[in-house]
Design a protein around this motif. Structure first.
Motif, PDB file in Angstrom:
ATOM      1  N   ASP A 110       0.813  -1.201   0.000  1.00  0.00           N
ATOM      2  CA  ASP A 110       0.000   0.000   0.000  1.00  0.00           C
ATOM      3  C   ASP A 110       0.855   1.263   0.000  1.00  0.00           C
ATOM      4  O   ASP A 110       0.518   2.262  -0.608  1.00  0.00           O
ATOM      5  CB  ASP A 110      -0.917  -0.006   1.216  1.00  0.00           C
ATOM      6  N   THR A 125     -14.066   2.957  -3.482  1.00  0.00           N
ATOM      7  CA  THR A 125     -13.526   1.605  -3.472  1.00  0.00           C
ATOM      8  C   THR A 125     -14.284   0.729  -4.466  1.00  0.00           C
ATOM      9  O   THR A 125     -15.518   0.706  -4.478  1.00  0.00           O
ATOM     10  CB  THR A 125     -13.626   0.995  -2.055  1.00  0.00           C
ATOM     11  N   GLU A 127     -14.497  -3.203  -5.746  1.00  0.00           N
ATOM     12  CA  GLU A 127     -14.113  -4.584  -5.484  1.00  0.00           C
ATOM     13  C   GLU A 127     -13.954  -5.321  -6.825  1.00  0.00           C
ATOM     14  O   GLU A 127     -14.862  -5.335  -7.651  1.00  0.00           O
ATOM     15  CB  GLU A 127     -15.160  -5.289  -4.626  1.00  0.00           C
ATOM     16  N   ASN A 130     -12.443 -12.181  -8.065  1.00  0.00           N
ATOM     17  CA  ASN A 130     -11.433 -13.125  -8.509  1.00  0.00           C
ATOM     18  C   ASN A 130     -12.105 -14.164  -9.404  1.00  0.00           C
ATOM     19  O   ASN A 130     -12.986 -14.902  -8.960  1.00  0.00           O
ATOM     20  CB  ASN A 130     -10.787 -13.811  -7.302  1.00  0.00           C
ATOM     21  N   VAL A 143     -10.201 -16.409   1.788  1.00  0.00           N
ATOM     22  CA  VAL A 143      -9.512 -15.165   1.456  1.00  0.00           C
ATOM     23  C   VAL A 143      -8.359 -14.991   2.436  1.00  0.00           C
ATOM     24  O   VAL A 143      -8.574 -14.801   3.642  1.00  0.00           O
ATOM     25  CB  VAL A 143     -10.467 -13.952   1.511  1.00  0.00           C
ATOM     26  N   GLY A 145      -5.771 -12.751   1.973  1.00  0.00           N
ATOM     27  CA  GLY A 145      -5.157 -11.423   1.901  1.00  0.00           C
ATOM     28  C   GLY A 145      -5.732 -10.636   0.739  1.00  0.00           C
ATOM     29  O   GLY A 145      -6.695 -11.072   0.079  1.00  0.00           O
ATOM     30  N   GLU A 146      -5.179  -9.479   0.511  1.00  0.00           N
ATOM     31  CA  GLU A 146      -5.632  -8.655  -0.610  1.00  0.00           C
ATOM     32  C   GLU A 146      -4.494  -7.750  -1.074  1.00  0.00           C
ATOM     33  O   GLU A 146      -3.556  -7.461  -0.322  1.00  0.00           O
ATOM     34  CB  GLU A 146      -6.841  -7.801  -0.218  1.00  0.00           C
ATOM     35  N   LYS A 147      -4.563  -7.372  -2.308  1.00  0.00           N
ATOM     36  CA  LYS A 147      -3.644  -6.397  -2.868  1.00  0.00           C
ATOM     37  C   LYS A 147      -4.431  -5.156  -3.273  1.00  0.00           C
ATOM     38  O   LYS A 147      -5.577  -5.267  -3.716  1.00  0.00           O
ATOM     39  CB  LYS A 147      -2.903  -6.962  -4.084  1.00  0.00           C
ATOM     40  N   VAL A 148      -3.803  -4.011  -3.106  1.00  0.00           N
ATOM     41  CA  VAL A 148      -4.472  -2.736  -3.362  1.00  0.00           C
ATOM     42  C   VAL A 148      -3.669  -1.951  -4.383  1.00  0.00           C
ATOM     43  O   VAL A 148      -2.438  -1.858  -4.287  1.00  0.00           O
ATOM     44  CB  VAL A 148      -4.617  -1.905  -2.064  1.00  0.00           C
ATOM     45  N   SER A 149      -4.324  -1.418  -5.368  1.00  0.00           N
ATOM     46  CA  SER A 149      -3.707  -0.497  -6.324  1.00  0.00           C
ATOM     47  C   SER A 149      -4.595   0.726  -6.463  1.00  0.00           C
ATOM     48  O   SER A 149      -5.800   0.662  -6.213  1.00  0.00           O
ATOM     49  CB  SER A 149      -3.483  -1.168  -7.680  1.00  0.00           C
TER      50      SER A 149
END
Length: 538
Positions: A110, A125, A127, A130, A143, A145-149
């Protein structure tokens, strides 16, 4: 009679028959033609200098940086010595291959993706599903984890309509009907919220968006208002800010060290299709405050009107360019008059096209003075330490510079119209004022800090071109004074205007100085007043 000089050379027999009077007459005619040639040569050099100046204004760089010629023996970056007789390297076959596709999405964390202030920029935001989880029951995957861009986006407009719903109630016991009053605005009876007023002023004077462009943008976003309404709104808001401008000007007047300049502006109609010329007189105080005072001309009397004629503080200094009106004002009021080295340097910079060698020598010595100032800034020297460093390192250079100027007048035949002669005469008659900064560590070497702050006026002239009335020019000065001072103190002009436009009507008149940007930052910046827009839940 002898032949006309410079047209035909006499033979030996003709020259032998000349009398002494004829020889004297020939010498006089030759001398007259030589003087005429020198005059024409000087005029040609002056015209060539003017032509070079106009070419630079139209097509050249406006920067006055001195570009020193590179060493011809120094290779440029990436240049390698290659022997002339060396054969080309043999070729090499490389097997064909397929490059593996990149799998990362540039969002390794992040922190690396945060290129904005989360507290000030709204974030929507989204979503992203996947595709591997499509058709799977919730108990079939986890789930972990998550990645944010982040990606910068823009809506067509950011205008908002605040709809105030006020219930009308009837008391059953008294049968009285009541309804709360509509919230008051900063301008009585106006449909504009304080956030819109502050944005209108900021866009026009900070980002140089004329009102007609803002009117077009409003229309493109479905908001129908008249252009005169925007003008009236701007004038009404700036009229509220005028007491703050006056308090800031009083603070500048009280400064021991002040810098002053003037810059032209078109304001008011002089006739059909013609505008009158006026001037902004920017004044910069030692507390990093600036005021743009509008006057209708460049007359010397305006300096007294702006700065006043009261006895100045002990050791007061007025730093300016070479305009003679400032020197006369300083003598009248008992001020020390300091002058700007950057304006002096500009004279020699312009003379390079005519006298490159000697003008370059002058620029080299002035460059040494600026190198001393750079070392002072890097070492953060102030007070007596700064003065001692200037005396040790800059004063010898100043003495060398003026000794060189005197030597040029004594040993070289310089034309009175030469740009180099003009530059040297300019600095020689202003030597005392140019040396003031050596003895006072709080005096700057030039007025560049003022030039940077007043740049908003030339930038505005390229966008809104002129002020329709003198009153409009006065309001431009009020707006630019407060916005430019906000920039000097790292204050967001929009936040400042939203707060003070609400606060100025209820603030005690005796404490109006607290609303100037410098003191506002101390008293109110930590908890500023906001618009109702900020209380709306997203």
């Amino acid at each position: 009679m002898p032949p006309t000089p410079l047209t035909q050379l006499p033979t030996r027999e003709e020259a032998a028959r000349w009398t002494a009077d004829q020889v004297v007459e020939l010498a006089g005619a030759h001398l007259a033609q030589q003087r005429q040639f020198e005059v024409i040569k000087g005029e040609c050099e002056a015209m060539r200098h003017q032509l070079d100046w106009f070419r630079r204004q139209l097509f050249g760089a406006k920067s006055e940086k001195r570009l020193v010629d590179a060493n011809p023996h120094q290779m440029s970056l990436g240049e390698l010595p290659v022997p002339e007789s060396s054969p080309p390297p043999p070729g090499q076959d490389i097997a064909a291959h397929t490059r593996r596709a990149r799998t990362s999405d540039c969002a390794k964390g992040d922190a690396s993706a945060l290129f904005f202030d989360e507290a000030r920029v709204p974030v929507e935001t989204i979503e992203v599903p996947n595709p591997e989880a499509e058709g799977l029951a919730p108990d079939q995957f986890e789930v972990i984890g998550e990645k944010v861009s982040h990606r910068l986006a823009q809506r067509p407009g950011s205008y908002v309509i605040l709809k105030y719903v006020r219930p009308v109630i009837k008391r059953l016991d008294t049968q009285a009907i009541s309804c709360p009053a509509a919230p008051g605005g900063v301008i009585r009876g106006s449909r504009a919220d304080v956030s819109f007023v502050a944005g209108l002023i900021t866009d026009k004077f900070c980002y140089h968006q004329p009102l007609y462009r803002q009117h077009q943008r409003l229309g493109d976003n479905g908001i129908r208002v008249s252009r005169p309404w925007l003008t009236q709104l701007t004038h009404g808001a700036l009229a509220l800010l005028e007491p703050i401008f006056t308090a800031q000007l009083d603070s500048i007047r009280a400064s021991r060290i002040k810098a002053m300049d003037e810059t032209p502006i078109k304001a008011g109609r002089a006739g059909p299709g013609k505008m009158k010329g006026g001037y902004f007189w920017p004044v910069y105080g030692e507390r990093d405050e600036i005021c743009f005072v509008y006057r209708e001309s460049r007359k010397a009397q305006h300096i007294e009107q702006i700065l006043g004629t009261d006895p100045p503080p002990e050791g007061a200094v007025l730093l300016t360019d070479g305009y003679g009106a400032y020197e006369r004002y300083a003598e009248k009021c008992g001020l020390t008059h300091a002058q700007c080295w950057a304006h002096s340097r500009r004279k020699f910079f312009d003379a390079q096209s005519v006298e490159p060698e000697r003008a370059g020598r002058a620029l080299e010595m002035i460059g040494k003075l600026y190198a001393v100032e750079k070392r002072i800034r890097e070492a953060t020297l102030v007070g007596e330490a700064c003065r001692a460093y200037r005396i040790e390192h800059a004063q010898p250079v100043v003495h060398e510079f003026f000794a060189w100027v005197d030597a040029q007048f004594d040993t070289h035949g310089l034309l009175p119209s030469s740009p180099l002669t003009t530059a040297m005469a300019y600095v020689r008659e202003r030597r005392a004022a140019l040396e003031v900064y050596l003895r006072d560590p709080e005096v700057a070497i030039d007025t560049n800090h003022l030039e940077r702050a007043l740049r908003v006026v030339p930038m505005g002239r390229r966008n809104w071109l002129f002020c329709w009335t003198e009153v409009g020019a006065k309001y431009v000065g009020i707006a630019q004074s407060l916005i430019a001072t906000c920039r000097l103190h790292d204050i967001d002009p929009y936040d400042y205007l939203v707060d003070v436009l609400q606060r100025v009507g209820q603030h005690p008149a005796a404490d109006v100085a607290q609303l100037t940007p410098r003191l506002w930052k101390q008293h109110f910046a930590a908890n500023p007043l906001r618009s109702d827009l900020f209380g709306i839940s997203k």
